[in-house]
Scaffold this active site. Structure first.
Site, PDB file in Angstrom:
ATOM      1  N   ARG A 163      42.065  42.135  28.566  1.00  0.00           N
ATOM      2  CA  ARG A 163      41.473  42.257  29.995  1.00  0.00           C
ATOM      3  C   ARG A 163      40.180  42.866  29.943  1.00  0.00           C
ATOM      4  O   ARG A 163      39.471  42.229  30.704  1.00  0.00           O
ATOM      5  CB  ARG A 163      42.620  42.726  30.748  1.00  0.00           C
ATOM      6  CG  ARG A 163      44.051  42.470  30.748  1.00  0.00           C
ATOM      7  CD  ARG A 163      44.126  41.123  31.337  1.00  0.00           C
ATOM      8  NE  ARG A 163      43.626  40.890  32.796  1.00  0.00           N
ATOM      9  CZ  ARG A 163      44.135  41.509  33.809  1.00  0.00           C
ATOM     10  NH1 ARG A 163      45.127  42.044  33.740  1.00  0.00           N
ATOM     11  NH2 ARG A 163      43.361  41.229  34.901  1.00  0.00           N
ATOM     12  N   GLN A 198      43.349  37.343  34.324  1.00  0.00           N
ATOM     13  CA  GLN A 198      44.379  37.514  33.344  1.00  0.00           C
ATOM     14  C   GLN A 198      44.308  36.115  32.329  1.00  0.00           C
ATOM     15  O   GLN A 198      44.664  36.407  31.251  1.00  0.00           O
ATOM     16  CB  GLN A 198      45.870  37.434  34.220  1.00  0.00           C
ATOM     17  CG  GLN A 198      46.900  37.391  33.128  1.00  0.00           C
ATOM     18  CD  GLN A 198      47.080  38.862  32.439  1.00  0.00           C
ATOM     19  OE1 GLN A 198      47.078  39.727  33.075  1.00  0.00           O
ATOM     20  NE2 GLN A 198      47.069  38.738  30.998  1.00  0.00           N
ATOM     21  N   CYS A 203      51.948  39.148  30.688  1.00  0.00           N
ATOM     22  CA  CYS A 203      50.891  39.553  31.168  1.00  0.00           C
ATOM     23  C   CYS A 203      50.863  40.999  31.541  1.00  0.00           C
ATOM     24  O   CYS A 203      49.910  41.749  31.705  1.00  0.00           O
ATOM     25  CB  CYS A 203      50.567  38.878  32.555  1.00  0.00           C
ATOM     26  SG  CYS A 203      51.952  38.791  33.745  1.00  0.00           S
ATOM     27  N   ASP A 240      56.902  36.471  32.609  1.00  0.00           N
ATOM     28  CA  ASP A 240      56.107  37.145  33.976  1.00  0.00           C
ATOM     29  C   ASP A 240      57.505  37.642  34.357  1.00  0.00           C
ATOM     30  O   ASP A 240      58.492  37.290  34.356  1.00  0.00           O
ATOM     31  CB  ASP A 240      55.050  36.572  34.669  1.00  0.00           C
ATOM     32  CG  ASP A 240      54.504  37.535  35.705  1.00  0.00           C
ATOM     33  OD1 ASP A 240      54.420  38.605  35.496  1.00  0.00           O
ATOM     34  OD2 ASP A 240      54.074  37.097  36.665  1.00  0.00           O
ATOM     35  N   HIS A 284      45.840  34.468  39.359  1.00  0.00           N
ATOM     36  CA  HIS A 284      45.236  35.876  38.694  1.00  0.00           C
ATOM     37  C   HIS A 284      44.464  35.186  37.821  1.00  0.00           C
ATOM     38  O   HIS A 284      44.834  35.231  36.490  1.00  0.00           O
ATOM     39  CB  HIS A 284      46.570  36.307  38.206  1.00  0.00           C
ATOM     40  CG  HIS A 284      46.522  37.764  37.803  1.00  0.00           C
ATOM     41  ND1 HIS A 284      45.150  38.578  37.878  1.00  0.00           N
ATOM     42  CD2 HIS A 284      47.157  38.557  37.085  1.00  0.00           C
ATOM     43  CE1 HIS A 284      45.235  39.590  37.217  1.00  0.00           C
ATOM     44  NE2 HIS A 284      46.598  39.799  36.702  1.00  0.00           N
ATOM     45  N   ARG A 340      41.684  42.751  44.849  1.00  0.00           N
ATOM     46  CA  ARG A 340      43.392  42.493  44.572  1.00  0.00           C
ATOM     47  C   ARG A 340      43.944  43.034  45.777  1.00  0.00           C
ATOM     48  O   ARG A 340      44.140  43.782  46.178  1.00  0.00           O
ATOM     49  CB  ARG A 340      43.878  43.491  43.491  1.00  0.00           C
ATOM     50  CG  ARG A 340      45.560  43.342  43.458  1.00  0.00           C
ATOM     51  CD  ARG A 340      46.111  44.046  42.308  1.00  0.00           C
ATOM     52  NE  ARG A 340      45.877  43.504  41.056  1.00  0.00           N
ATOM     53  CZ  ARG A 340      46.711  43.837  39.753  1.00  0.00           C
ATOM     54  NH1 ARG A 340      47.670  44.377  40.032  1.00  0.00           N
ATOM     55  NH2 ARG A 340      46.338  43.084  38.796  1.00  0.00           N
TER      56      ARG A 340
END
Ligand code: CP
Ligand code: NVA
Length: 311
Positions: A297, A136, A269, A228, A133, A106
């Protein structure tokens, strides 16, 4: 389906069949975990978790997912290792590739996760970059499948910063999986033309539509509204400007009423800034779905590790 040895950097490199396979595997692993059955498909596997940015869900999903299947996860925060201080990404990749069986990254630059994959020689999983991402999206799609029993033909409207990692990845994933995707965002935050064109090609194959608009009326008929944060990690200095720009795109009761549908769900998310991209009330009303999404997740990330590492 054999995904052994593959990296997972964006959904561009995965076919719709491969994405569907990962979702099915995640569903099976979720059932198994709910029954309290642990597995050993990652026994003897060591995985490195590199984090240049903070994380709650992604870090915990990789850690628990790995341990549930008998593997060993090692957290490597950016302050703990030489990467970015004294050592290049290429050298770090070659060292870690000799010790670990898989690497989660990440960070900021998407180029870095590509370099890690190129130089480490082991599967590298993108746990979020400034641009994408993808892990996700698997959790989001598993949640949609649980809610609606299917993905094909759904209308998903993403509202907010239309050129961040989430918008980009939802655009790719949806156009591949037959979800009609709308990006509802002010013009200055629309996705890059190049990405839109690529996704239009995917959409042609899957028989679905892509709409990029700044008109809030576009939420009409939405099965799911997704939002988001207005400032992604690293963009904190833009907060005041973004709040001004994105205020008309808040997910609130008025926006939800425009769907004209009683069954529309709201996804996020996380982490959320309640009062900005979503009101407290709407967030709480859809908290069951939003926290299913967070739990998913773990099941989907576990599926990626199992599919790319085990026999
Ligand atoms: N959604 C998500 O990636 O959360 P974290 O930043 O907590 O990992
Ligand atoms: N766009 C957000 C996603 C967080 C999961 C960010 O990059 O901060």
């Amino acid at each position: 389906m054999n995904l052994r040895g593959r990296s997972f950097l964006t959904l561009k490199e995965y076919s719709s069949e491969e994405i569907a396979y990962l979702l099915d595997l995640a569903m099976k692993l979720k059932e198994k975990k709910k029954k309290g059955i642990l597995g050993d498909s990652l026994k003897g596997k060591n995985i490195a978790l590199i984090f240049e940015k903070p994380s709650t869900r992604t870090r915990c999903a990789f850690t628990i997912g790995c341990i549930d299947e008998g593997g060993h996860p090692e957290y490597l925060g950016s302050e703990d290792i030489q990467l970015g201080h004294k050592e290049s990404i290429e050298d770090t990749a070659r060292v870690l590739g000799r010790m670990f069986d898989g690497i989660q990254f990440r960070g900021f630059s998407h180029e870095n996760v590509e370099k890690l994959a190129k130089y480490s020689g082991v599967p590298v999983w993108n746990g979020l970059t400034d641009s994408y991402h993808p892990t996700q999206i698997l959790a989001d799609f598993l949640t949609l499948k649980e809610q609606f029993g299917k993905l094909e033909g759904l209308k998903l409207v993403y509202v907010g910063d239309g050129r961040n990692n989430m918008a980009n990845s939802l655009l790719i994933g949806s156009s591949k999986m037959g979800i009609n995707i709308t990006i509802l965002s002010p013009k200055s935050l629309w996705p890059h033309e190049e990405l839109i064109n690529m996704c239009r090609e995917y959409a042609q194959v899957s028989g679905t539509s892509i709409e990029i608009t700044d008109n809030v009326q576009a939420v009409e008929g939405a099965d799911a509204i997704y939002t988001d944060v207005w400032c992604s990690m690293g963009e904190e200095a833009l907060a005041a400007e973004r709040i001004q720009l994105l205020k008309p795109y808040q997910v609130n009761d008025q926006l939800l009423a425009r769907t004209g549908k009683a069954h529309t769900i709201v996804l996020h998310c996380l982490p959320a800034v309640k009062g900005n991209e979503i009101t407290y009330d709407v967030f709480e009303r859809f908290s069951d779905q939003i926290f299913d999404q967070a739990e998913n997740r773990m099941h989907t990330i576990k599926a990626i590790m199992v599919a790319t590492l085990s026999q």
